[in-house]
Design a protein around this motif. Structure first.
Motif, PDB file in Angstrom:
ATOM      1  N   TYR A 183       0.816  -1.210   0.000  1.00  0.00           N
ATOM      2  CA  TYR A 183       0.000   0.000   0.000  1.00  0.00           C
ATOM      3  C   TYR A 183       0.855   1.267   0.000  1.00  0.00           C
ATOM      4  O   TYR A 183       0.322   2.365   0.065  1.00  0.00           O
ATOM      5  CB  TYR A 183      -0.902   0.020   1.246  1.00  0.00           C
ATOM      6  N   LEU A 184       2.193   1.100  -0.059  1.00  0.00           N
ATOM      7  CA  LEU A 184       3.083   2.240   0.053  1.00  0.00           C
ATOM      8  C   LEU A 184       3.765   2.526  -1.277  1.00  0.00           C
ATOM      9  O   LEU A 184       3.841   1.658  -2.136  1.00  0.00           O
ATOM     10  CB  LEU A 184       4.157   1.952   1.117  1.00  0.00           C
ATOM     11  N   PRO A 185       4.284   3.760  -1.457  1.00  0.00           N
ATOM     12  CA  PRO A 185       5.042   4.069  -2.672  1.00  0.00           C
ATOM     13  C   PRO A 185       6.236   3.142  -2.815  1.00  0.00           C
ATOM     14  O   PRO A 185       6.754   2.614  -1.826  1.00  0.00           O
ATOM     15  CB  PRO A 185       5.493   5.522  -2.449  1.00  0.00           C
ATOM     16  N   ALA A 186       6.678   2.946  -4.050  1.00  0.00           N
ATOM     17  CA  ALA A 186       7.745   1.981  -4.328  1.00  0.00           C
ATOM     18  C   ALA A 186       9.018   2.300  -3.563  1.00  0.00           C
ATOM     19  O   ALA A 186       9.687   1.403  -3.048  1.00  0.00           O
ATOM     20  CB  ALA A 186       8.029   1.943  -5.832  1.00  0.00           C
ATOM     21  N   GLN A 187       9.395   3.583  -3.447  1.00  0.00           N
ATOM     22  CA  GLN A 187      10.634   3.929  -2.761  1.00  0.00           C
ATOM     23  C   GLN A 187      10.572   3.552  -1.294  1.00  0.00           C
ATOM     24  O   GLN A 187      11.533   3.046  -0.724  1.00  0.00           O
ATOM     25  CB  GLN A 187      10.916   5.425  -2.903  1.00  0.00           C
ATOM     26  N   VAL A 188       9.427   3.782  -0.650  1.00  0.00           N
ATOM     27  CA  VAL A 188       9.278   3.462   0.766  1.00  0.00           C
ATOM     28  C   VAL A 188       9.290   1.954   0.974  1.00  0.00           C
ATOM     29  O   VAL A 188       9.960   1.431   1.850  1.00  0.00           O
ATOM     30  CB  VAL A 188       7.993   4.080   1.332  1.00  0.00           C
ATOM     31  N   SER A 189       8.538   1.218   0.160  1.00  0.00           N
ATOM     32  CA  SER A 189       8.485  -0.237   0.327  1.00  0.00           C
ATOM     33  C   SER A 189       9.834  -0.855   0.054  1.00  0.00           C
ATOM     34  O   SER A 189      10.213  -1.855   0.665  1.00  0.00           O
ATOM     35  CB  SER A 189       7.426  -0.839  -0.598  1.00  0.00           C
ATOM     36  N   GLY A 190      10.608  -0.267  -0.874  1.00  0.00           N
ATOM     37  CA  GLY A 190      11.947  -0.778  -1.144  1.00  0.00           C
ATOM     38  C   GLY A 190      12.839  -0.652   0.070  1.00  0.00           C
ATOM     39  O   GLY A 190      13.612  -1.548   0.403  1.00  0.00           O
ATOM     40  N   MET A 191      12.740   0.486   0.786  1.00  0.00           N
ATOM     41  CA  MET A 191      13.542   0.679   1.989  1.00  0.00           C
ATOM     42  C   MET A 191      13.142  -0.317   3.064  1.00  0.00           C
ATOM     43  O   MET A 191      13.979  -0.806   3.818  1.00  0.00           O
ATOM     44  CB  MET A 191      13.372   2.105   2.502  1.00  0.00           C
ATOM     45  N   MET A 192      11.866  -0.653   3.167  1.00  0.00           N
ATOM     46  CA  MET A 192      11.411  -1.572   4.195  1.00  0.00           C
ATOM     47  C   MET A 192      11.905  -2.988   3.944  1.00  0.00           C
ATOM     48  O   MET A 192      12.008  -3.784   4.873  1.00  0.00           O
ATOM     49  CB  MET A 192       9.891  -1.550   4.273  1.00  0.00           C
ATOM     50  N   SER A 193      12.219  -3.313   2.699  1.00  0.00           N
ATOM     51  CA  SER A 193      12.655  -4.670   2.390  1.00  0.00           C
ATOM     52  C   SER A 193      14.155  -4.851   2.543  1.00  0.00           C
ATOM     53  O   SER A 193      14.654  -5.951   2.364  1.00  0.00           O
ATOM     54  CB  SER A 193      12.261  -5.030   0.949  1.00  0.00           C
ATOM     55  N   GLN A 194      14.883  -3.778   2.900  1.00  0.00           N
ATOM     56  CA  GLN A 194      16.327  -3.878   3.003  1.00  0.00           C
ATOM     57  C   GLN A 194      16.737  -4.391   4.381  1.00  0.00           C
ATOM     58  O   GLN A 194      16.258  -3.916   5.409  1.00  0.00           O
ATOM     59  CB  GLN A 194      16.965  -2.504   2.728  1.00  0.00           C
ATOM     60  N   ASP A 195      17.633  -5.361   4.400  1.00  0.00           N
ATOM     61  CA  ASP A 195      18.105  -5.953   5.645  1.00  0.00           C
ATOM     62  C   ASP A 195      19.253  -5.140   6.225  1.00  0.00           C
ATOM     63  O   ASP A 195      20.085  -4.600   5.499  1.00  0.00           O
ATOM     64  CB  ASP A 195      18.564  -7.390   5.407  1.00  0.00           C
ATOM     65  N   ARG A 196      19.300  -5.100   7.545  1.00  0.00           N
ATOM     66  CA  ARG A 196      20.366  -4.398   8.255  1.00  0.00           C
ATOM     67  C   ARG A 196      21.543  -5.340   8.495  1.00  0.00           C
ATOM     68  O   ARG A 196      21.483  -6.531   8.226  1.00  0.00           O
ATOM     69  CB  ARG A 196      19.833  -3.874   9.586  1.00  0.00           C
ATOM     70  N   ALA A 197      22.619  -4.773   9.055  1.00  0.00           N
ATOM     71  CA  ALA A 197      23.812  -5.570   9.306  1.00  0.00           C
ATOM     72  C   ALA A 197      23.539  -6.646  10.347  1.00  0.00           C
ATOM     73  O   ALA A 197      22.867  -6.410  11.354  1.00  0.00           O
ATOM     74  CB  ALA A 197      24.949  -4.672   9.762  1.00  0.00           C
TER      75      ALA A 197
END
Length: 446
Positions: free
Chosen positions: A287-301
């Motif tokens: 339900y979110l813009p592509a840029q925001v959803s892309g950031m949410m799918s990124q894994d941290r260290a």
């Protein structure tokens, strides 16, 4: 790795470069007075296995696995590459190019030389030039990567000077495989895993690290190093089993990412709280813009290391030393740091040893500092990473086809008088005799 002028005097001339060999069993450093090769197969002792003062101001030194072949480039002659058999103390050959040499990469099949706007691919068995890639996009840092798997000799280099495109080239068959649109900004670092099936990249912004499948070029993983500031990522390195990826930069933090395996549904194999939260984020991201959803799918260290200082250029690698996973960081301030990694829980890594890279053997041994308790005999998950044979044991032998058409010959190029023989299975390359049976000690000099 740039040396620091004016610091330390003659006894501490500063590092011009530092590089780990292909299986992270050796560290090569270049100095104002020559170069040194170290064995890094133990935690508490750093053994200097060779030292040379023949070439001043060495800024490139690369060793082929644990062999006697070493490639050296110095500031005194930045257009000439010297190939040595250091155990015999002899020069195999030397090659001159039309411009400054910025990088050299090796595997058991190919030797690649990168200039700012061209790349030269040599057959390492006889050092002859096979192909010249002319008019490549401007690459002032000499950024390139070569798969260490010689049967899978993929070469990666920037496909653009303005955006983060990666050209993947087959250095065995001498053709372009694919172009990967990896980042919006220019590339800063690229590296292959040991098998040549994955490629990691980072851009000049340094905030996102991506991993792609090779040769397809499909994005497999995306990791976020940070969001607050741009950094200069100086090195990327996979662990031998490609389960982990480390990244060092000009900051005080080294990040280690874990390449998690997910089930068909996208969830982790073992249900956890983080998997549940991740599932909620995934559902919400539609339900979110592509840029925001892309950031949410990124894994941290998965794990981190805090270095004592920031602003230094560092080279990092992941290795198994004495049967435990370690992170090694060679710093331009003339030190090698060795850290323990917990492969199950991650978190902050423990510094267990600091070695000084310059000075006499006695000075280095006196300066060696143990920063923590001895390495634990059993991590909770040490067995989770299977102990495998060294990479060199699984990649034996050479391709004998040699049926590749040669590329353009550079006018300044000097061929060896005879082919370099690589037919000893116990050492790569054991340059004992040429095919005509005569010994080869030195190539012709200009």
């Amino acid at each position: 790795m740039e040396g620091e002028d004016g610091a330390g005097g003659a006894c501490r001339p500063g590092l011009g470069c530092a590089s780990f060999n292909q299986d992270s069993t050796s560290l090569a450093v270049g100095t104002k007075t020559g170069y040194r090769l170290f064995s890094v197969t133990a935690v508490d002792r750093l053994e200097c296995i060779h030292e040379s003062a023949e070439s001043p101001d060495v800024y490139i030194v690369e060793r082929l696995f644990s062999s006697s072949l070493v490639v050296v480039v110095s500031q005194a002659m930045p257009r000439r590459m010297n190939v040595y058999h250091f155990k015999k103390g002899t020069e195999i050959c030397n090659y001159s190019y039309s411009n400054t040499i910025l990088a050299v990469r090796l595997n058991r099949q190919r030797l690649v030389v990168c200039l700012e706007e061209s790349i030269y691919i040599h057959n390492i068995k006889d050092m002859k030039l096979l192909k010249t890639l002319l008019n490549t996009p401007p690459n002032p840092s000499g950024l390139c990567a070569l798969s260490i798997n010689h049967s899978n000799s993929y070469l990666a280099y920037p496909g653009s000077a303005t955006i983060g495109e990666i050209i993947v080239y087959d250095a065995n068959n001498l053709n372009t495989v694919t172009m990967i649109p990896a980042h919006d900004s220019p590339l800063a670092a690229i590296t292959f895993n040991a098998s040549g099936t994955k490629l990691a990249s980072a851009s000049e912004r340094g905030t996102v690290i991506r991993v792609f499948s090779i040769p397809e070029g499909l994005r497999l993983f995306e990791f976020r190093r940070g969001m607050k500031r741009y950094v200069n990522i100086s090195s990327l390195s996979f662990s031998p089993d490609a389960q982990f990826l480390c990244a060092s930069s000009n900051t005080e933090t080294v990040h280690i990412f874990k390449l998690e395996q997910h089930g068909p549904s996208g969830e982790e194999e073992t249900p956890t709280w983080s998997a549940y939260v991740g599932k909620m984020f995934t559902a919400a991201s539609s339900y979110l813009p592509a840029q925001v959803s892309g950031m949410m799918s990124q894994d941290r260290a998965f794990a981190t290391v805090r270095l004592h200082t920031a602003g230094q250029k560092n080279v990092c690698t992941l290795a198994s030393i004495q049967k435990l996973p370690r992170l090694l960081v060679a710093s331009s301030d003339e030190q090698l740091f060795i850290y323990n990694i917990d492969p199950q829980d991650g978190g902050e890594c423990t510094l267990v040893q600091t070695h000084r890279l310059l000075g006499s053997d006695e000075e280095r041994e006196e300066a060696a500092v143990s920063e923590g308790p001895g390495a634990p005999q059993s991590y909770a998950a040490t067995a989770a990473i299977p102990t495998s044979a060294p990479i060199s044991a699984t990649l034996t032998g050479y391709s004998e086809d040699g049926g590749v058409s040669r590329g353009e010959v550079i006018p300044e190029h000097e061929f060896a008088a005879g082919p370099v023989c690589l037919d000893d299975e116990t050492e790569f390359p054991p340059i004992n005799r040429c095919r005509d049976g005569s010994r080869r000690d030195k190539s012709r000099r200009p």
